[in-house]
Every structure is written in C-alpha cells, then in structure tokens.
Enzyme design. Sequence first.
Site, PDB file in Angstrom:
ATOM      1  N   SER A  21      41.277  -3.544 -20.629  1.00 16.23           N
ATOM      2  CA  SER A  21      41.330  -2.854 -19.633  1.00 16.23           C
ATOM      3  C   SER A  21      42.692  -2.646 -18.785  1.00 16.23           C
ATOM      4  O   SER A  21      43.597  -3.241 -19.381  1.00 16.23           O
ATOM      5  CB  SER A  21      40.504  -3.311 -18.443  1.00 16.23           C
ATOM      6  OG  SER A  21      40.520  -2.840 -17.312  1.00 16.23           O
ATOM      7  N   HIS A  22      42.835  -1.584 -18.295  1.00 19.77           N
ATOM      8  CA  HIS A  22      44.119  -1.459 -17.680  1.00 19.77           C
ATOM      9  C   HIS A  22      44.524  -2.366 -16.385  1.00 19.77           C
ATOM     10  O   HIS A  22      45.544  -2.444 -15.857  1.00 19.77           O
ATOM     11  CB  HIS A  22      44.119   0.031 -16.897  1.00 19.77           C
ATOM     12  CG  HIS A  22      44.231   0.979 -18.081  1.00 19.77           C
ATOM     13  ND1 HIS A  22      43.357   1.551 -18.935  1.00 19.77           N
ATOM     14  CD2 HIS A  22      45.286   1.942 -18.362  1.00 19.77           C
ATOM     15  CE1 HIS A  22      43.875   2.475 -19.542  1.00 19.77           C
ATOM     16  NE2 HIS A  22      45.171   2.580 -19.483  1.00 19.77           N
ATOM     17  N   SER A  23      43.239  -3.000 -16.029  1.00 20.70           N
ATOM     18  CA  SER A  23      43.571  -4.036 -14.843  1.00 20.70           C
ATOM     19  C   SER A  23      42.966  -5.285 -15.530  1.00 20.70           C
ATOM     20  O   SER A  23      42.001  -5.561 -15.915  1.00 20.70           O
ATOM     21  CB  SER A  23      42.569  -3.493 -13.781  1.00 20.70           C
ATOM     22  OG  SER A  23      42.383  -4.547 -12.890  1.00 20.70           O
TER      23      SER A  23
END
Length: 144
Positions: A21-23
């Site tokens: 994920s980007h996070s």
Amino acid sequence: MSDPGSVGCGREKVVGIVLVSHSRAVAESVAELATGLAGDGAAVPLAPAGGTEDGGLGTSAELICGAARSVDRGAGVAVLADLGSAVLTVKALLAEGDELPDGARLVDAPFVEGAVAAVVTASAGADLDAVEAAAVEAYTYRKV
C-alpha cells in the site's frame, strides 16, 4: 535442521502474502484485519509493505522485496497492491526477475476483500493458484 520451506512442527510449505500500500498504516491494518478474520490465519506468513522507508506515503521497492523474502516458505508469494505506483513497482520488480522470490506473483484483486480471501485460503493449506483465485473472486462480492 528443519526445511526452510516448512512452517512450525510438521506443517507443509505455505503460500506467503505481501500487502503493498501507499500507506504503512493501511497495509498494517489490512494485514491485521485479514489475520483476525481468518481465525487461525496467523499461521500464514503475511507481511505489510506500506509507505516509504521513512514512514511517508509512497511505495518502496526495498520494503516490498524485504516483505516478500520474509514470507517466502517455498510455496509462492501472493502480492496484493492497492493502486497506481504500488502496482507498477511490483510489476517492475517481477520484470527484473531476481528481486522477488521465485514463485512471487502480483494478484489482481481488491485490496481489502482480496487480502482476507487470500489469507483464509492460504491458512487452509491451498496452493498459490487457489490463493490467487480466491483473492480474484473477491471482485464479485456483492454488498447490496
């Protein structure tokens, strides 16, 4: 000495799962949710690879590679990615051929529902093809 592909006492090789994920918070939360909903899914090697090395938003090839190596038990690694550059980064790593473990594959599935389906299926001892099929099938889950 035990076979590095085995998990625990007498367990067969099991599919590993990486959530990209980007996070960091999103990857970790989805991993926690999937493991919790799978019940005994904690036996599935699962690693979040979210954000950048310094904790920011983004995608890190290094974190993805490290996560994939950490869950590889010899039965393949299913990699689920949230969107955009996460998908492109995994595709680039796969194209390079030597960055990810043999048998690693990008699974085209919804991130949350696919992760839950993948972990539940892997916890039952399914092979990589079955884990991928379960995750992909999550596209058809109806909510209304």
